[in-house]
Design a protein around this motif. Sequence first.
Motif, short mmCIF file in Angstrom:
data_model
loop_
_atom_site.label_atom_id
_atom_site.label_comp_id
_atom_site.label_asym_id
_atom_site.label_seq_id
_atom_site.Cartn_x
_atom_site.Cartn_y
_atom_site.Cartn_z
N ARG A 1 0.85 -1.19 0.00
CA ARG A 1 0.00 0.00 0.00
C ARG A 1 0.89 1.24 0.00
N ILE A 2 0.59 2.17 -0.91
CA ILE A 2 1.24 3.47 -0.97
C ILE A 2 0.13 4.51 -0.97
N LEU A 3 0.19 5.47 -0.05
CA LEU A 3 -0.85 6.49 0.04
C LEU A 3 -0.69 7.54 -1.04
N ASN A 4 -1.80 8.11 -1.49
CA ASN A 4 -1.74 9.22 -2.44
C ASN A 4 -1.18 10.48 -1.78
N HIS A 5 -1.50 10.66 -0.49
CA HIS A 5 -1.04 11.85 0.25
C HIS A 5 -0.57 11.43 1.63
N GLY A 6 0.56 11.96 2.06
CA GLY A 6 1.05 11.68 3.40
C GLY A 6 1.87 10.40 3.47
N THR A 7 2.26 10.09 4.70
CA THR A 7 3.04 8.88 4.96
C THR A 7 2.36 8.10 6.07
N PHE A 8 2.82 6.90 6.30
CA PHE A 8 2.29 6.06 7.36
C PHE A 8 2.91 6.52 8.67
N LYS A 9 2.09 6.89 9.63
CA LYS A 9 2.55 7.43 10.91
C LYS A 9 2.81 6.31 11.90
N VAL A 10 3.88 5.57 11.65
CA VAL A 10 4.30 4.47 12.51
C VAL A 10 5.56 4.93 13.22
N LEU A 11 5.54 4.89 14.56
CA LEU A 11 6.71 5.29 15.33
C LEU A 11 7.63 4.08 15.50
N PHE A 12 8.84 4.20 14.97
CA PHE A 12 9.81 3.11 15.07
C PHE A 12 10.47 3.12 16.45
N SER A 13 10.85 1.96 16.91
CA SER A 13 11.54 1.82 18.18
C SER A 13 12.39 0.56 18.10
N GLU A 14 13.70 0.73 18.22
CA GLU A 14 14.60 -0.41 18.12
C GLU A 14 14.34 -1.42 19.24
#
Length: 126
Positions: free
Chosen positions: A72-85
Amino acid sequence: MALLSSTGRIFLVLEPVSGRLGIPRLLARLASNSFQFRWNGEDEITVIVTNRRRSILKILHIDATGCDLTTRILNHGTFKVLFSEKCIPRNLTRGDLERLFIDGTLTGEYQNKLSEELLSQRQNQH
């Protein structure tokens, strides 16, 4: 989202994963437990990963009859996933997955008003 079954566990991986990975390499990472959750190789499971720039969302779904991979690729914006090692993947509900898939967010304000309307319509149908 008729694409996915309504059963099985859903996990969001909280570390970036290459957007070039396909089914074989994602399955290998899953089987080797590199996503840091135990899977017995038989239960139905859905694994969601994003790339470092959060521009691509990949959904690996495995059930008793096979597996599929949706990108899935959005037309507008990005995926708001907070990364954490070294963070244990987050358990999601089907509703969480629908919101992430359609709007790119899990909580808070919607990125796109059309997403908010579409999700509201879907909730009213259920």
